[in-house]
Design a protein around this motif. Structure first.
Motif, PDB file in Angstrom:
ATOM      1  N   VAL A  86      27.241   4.731  43.742  1.00  0.00           N
ATOM      2  CA  VAL A  86      26.718   4.077  42.551  1.00  0.00           C
ATOM      3  C   VAL A  86      27.119   2.613  42.581  1.00  0.00           C
ATOM      4  O   VAL A  86      28.294   2.278  42.616  1.00  0.00           O
ATOM      5  CB  VAL A  86      27.243   4.762  41.265  1.00  0.00           C
ATOM      6  CG1 VAL A  86      26.750   4.032  40.034  1.00  0.00           C
ATOM      7  CG2 VAL A  86      26.811   6.214  41.234  1.00  0.00           C
ATOM      8  N   THR A 144      24.455  -3.090  38.066  1.00  0.00           N
ATOM      9  CA  THR A 144      24.715  -3.389  36.675  1.00  0.00           C
ATOM     10  C   THR A 144      23.829  -2.472  35.839  1.00  0.00           C
ATOM     11  O   THR A 144      22.629  -2.373  36.099  1.00  0.00           O
ATOM     12  CB  THR A 144      24.394  -4.871  36.394  1.00  0.00           C
ATOM     13  OG1 THR A 144      25.118  -5.667  37.337  1.00  0.00           O
ATOM     14  CG2 THR A 144      24.792  -5.264  34.999  1.00  0.00           C
ATOM     15  N   PRO A 145      24.378  -1.793  34.855  1.00  0.00           N
ATOM     16  CA  PRO A 145      23.660  -0.724  34.154  1.00  0.00           C
ATOM     17  C   PRO A 145      22.236  -1.041  33.712  1.00  0.00           C
ATOM     18  O   PRO A 145      21.344  -0.227  33.906  1.00  0.00           O
ATOM     19  CB  PRO A 145      24.553  -0.418  32.958  1.00  0.00           C
ATOM     20  CG  PRO A 145      25.919  -0.748  33.434  1.00  0.00           C
ATOM     21  CD  PRO A 145      25.737  -1.944  34.339  1.00  0.00           C
ATOM     22  N   TYR A 146      21.980  -2.208  33.135  1.00  0.00           N
ATOM     23  CA  TYR A 146      20.647  -2.490  32.611  1.00  0.00           C
ATOM     24  C   TYR A 146      19.583  -2.583  33.698  1.00  0.00           C
ATOM     25  O   TYR A 146      18.402  -2.479  33.422  1.00  0.00           O
ATOM     26  CB  TYR A 146      20.647  -3.782  31.791  1.00  0.00           C
ATOM     27  CG  TYR A 146      21.532  -3.706  30.569  1.00  0.00           C
ATOM     28  CD1 TYR A 146      21.217  -2.859  29.513  1.00  0.00           C
ATOM     29  CD2 TYR A 146      22.682  -4.478  30.481  1.00  0.00           C
ATOM     30  CE1 TYR A 146      22.034  -2.777  28.392  1.00  0.00           C
ATOM     31  CE2 TYR A 146      23.498  -4.406  29.357  1.00  0.00           C
ATOM     32  CZ  TYR A 146      23.171  -3.551  28.319  1.00  0.00           C
ATOM     33  OH  TYR A 146      23.974  -3.475  27.216  1.00  0.00           O
ATOM     34  N   MET A 157      19.837  -0.736  36.686  1.00  0.00           N
ATOM     35  CA  MET A 157      20.001   0.406  37.596  1.00  0.00           C
ATOM     36  C   MET A 157      18.833   1.377  37.480  1.00  0.00           C
ATOM     37  O   MET A 157      18.458   1.785  36.388  1.00  0.00           O
ATOM     38  CB  MET A 157      21.301   1.152  37.296  1.00  0.00           C
ATOM     39  CG  MET A 157      22.541   0.370  37.638  1.00  0.00           C
ATOM     40  SD  MET A 157      24.019   1.225  37.063  1.00  0.00           S
ATOM     41  CE  MET A 157      24.447   2.079  38.559  1.00  0.00           C
ATOM     42  N   ILE A 175      21.663   5.983  38.926  1.00  0.00           N
ATOM     43  CA  ILE A 175      22.510   6.526  37.869  1.00  0.00           C
ATOM     44  C   ILE A 175      22.814   8.001  38.108  1.00  0.00           C
ATOM     45  O   ILE A 175      23.942   8.439  37.934  1.00  0.00           O
ATOM     46  CB  ILE A 175      21.857   6.305  36.492  1.00  0.00           C
ATOM     47  CG1 ILE A 175      21.858   4.803  36.184  1.00  0.00           C
ATOM     48  CG2 ILE A 175      22.574   7.092  35.397  1.00  0.00           C
ATOM     49  CD1 ILE A 175      21.036   4.405  34.996  1.00  0.00           C
ATOM     50  N   ARG A 202      26.037  -0.843  27.345  1.00  0.00           N
ATOM     51  CA  ARG A 202      25.758  -0.570  28.761  1.00  0.00           C
ATOM     52  C   ARG A 202      25.825   0.910  29.116  1.00  0.00           C
ATOM     53  O   ARG A 202      24.979   1.429  29.831  1.00  0.00           O
ATOM     54  CB  ARG A 202      26.711  -1.361  29.660  1.00  0.00           C
ATOM     55  CG  ARG A 202      26.421  -2.843  29.645  1.00  0.00           C
ATOM     56  CD  ARG A 202      27.341  -3.595  30.535  1.00  0.00           C
ATOM     57  NE  ARG A 202      28.728  -3.368  30.081  1.00  0.00           N
ATOM     58  CZ  ARG A 202      29.788  -3.835  30.675  1.00  0.00           C
ATOM     59  NH1 ARG A 202      29.680  -4.547  31.752  1.00  0.00           N
ATOM     60  NH2 ARG A 202      30.977  -3.598  30.192  1.00  0.00           N
ATOM     61  N   VAL A 203      26.836   1.609  28.622  1.00  0.00           N
ATOM     62  CA  VAL A 203      26.973   3.037  28.942  1.00  0.00           C
ATOM     63  C   VAL A 203      25.832   3.832  28.315  1.00  0.00           C
ATOM     64  O   VAL A 203      25.251   4.717  28.950  1.00  0.00           O
ATOM     65  CB  VAL A 203      28.354   3.568  28.501  1.00  0.00           C
ATOM     66  CG1 VAL A 203      28.445   5.071  28.702  1.00  0.00           C
ATOM     67  CG2 VAL A 203      29.469   2.851  29.261  1.00  0.00           C
ATOM     68  N   MET A 244      22.768   3.397  30.371  1.00  0.00           N
ATOM     69  CA  MET A 244      22.815   4.232  31.579  1.00  0.00           C
ATOM     70  C   MET A 244      22.404   5.661  31.261  1.00  0.00           C
ATOM     71  O   MET A 244      21.606   6.260  31.995  1.00  0.00           O
ATOM     72  CB  MET A 244      24.212   4.215  32.198  1.00  0.00           C
ATOM     73  CG  MET A 244      24.532   2.951  32.938  1.00  0.00           C
ATOM     74  SD  MET A 244      26.210   2.963  33.619  1.00  0.00           S
ATOM     75  CE  MET A 244      26.089   4.299  34.787  1.00  0.00           C
ATOM     76  N   GLY A 277      19.056   7.450  32.773  1.00  0.00           N
ATOM     77  CA  GLY A 277      19.218   8.698  33.515  1.00  0.00           C
ATOM     78  C   GLY A 277      18.474   9.856  32.880  1.00  0.00           C
ATOM     79  O   GLY A 277      17.844  10.658  33.567  1.00  0.00           O
TER      80      GLY A 277
END
Length: 106
Positions: free
Chosen positions: A9, A12-14, A16, A21, A54-55, A58, A62
């Motif tokens: 992994v 950067t979350p935004y 991904m 993810i 951010r979390v 994600m 996902g």
């Protein structure tokens, strides 16, 4: 080289891709996802899902596997289609270079 899928992994979350993810292996198509997110950010000033932590973003990416916000209606149909394509079709970089949004500068 497209047969090689990476399984760590990174990112950067935004920006991904869902497969990054979910850690199901990723490759060039994941980079296309990130390009689309970057175009979205350049157009709106914020990445898709910027209103989420951010979390949370994600988890959303996902869980929804590509269901992302569209560009606001004030943007051209070519721009909206370009952003839609990265989410759903994941065309190759060569195909994106031939897209009317890139070729026409709209």
């Amino acid at each position: 080289m497209s047969a090689y899928l990476l399984r760590s992994v990174r990112g950067t979350p935004y920006w991904m891709a869902p497969e990054v993810i979910s850690d199901s292996g990723y490759g060039r198509k994941s980079d296309i996802w990130s390009v689309g997110c970057t175009v979205f950010e350049m157009a709106t000033g914020k990445p898709p899902l910027a209103s989420m932590h951010r979390v949370a973003a994600m988890f959303y990416i996902g869980a929804h596997r590509g269901l992302m916000p569209a560009l606001p209606a004030r943007f051209s149909s070519a721009a909206a289609e370009f952003v839609h394509a990265y989410q759903h079709e994941r065309p190759s970089a060569l195909q994106l270079l031939d897209h009317p949004f890139v070729k026409g500068g709209q």
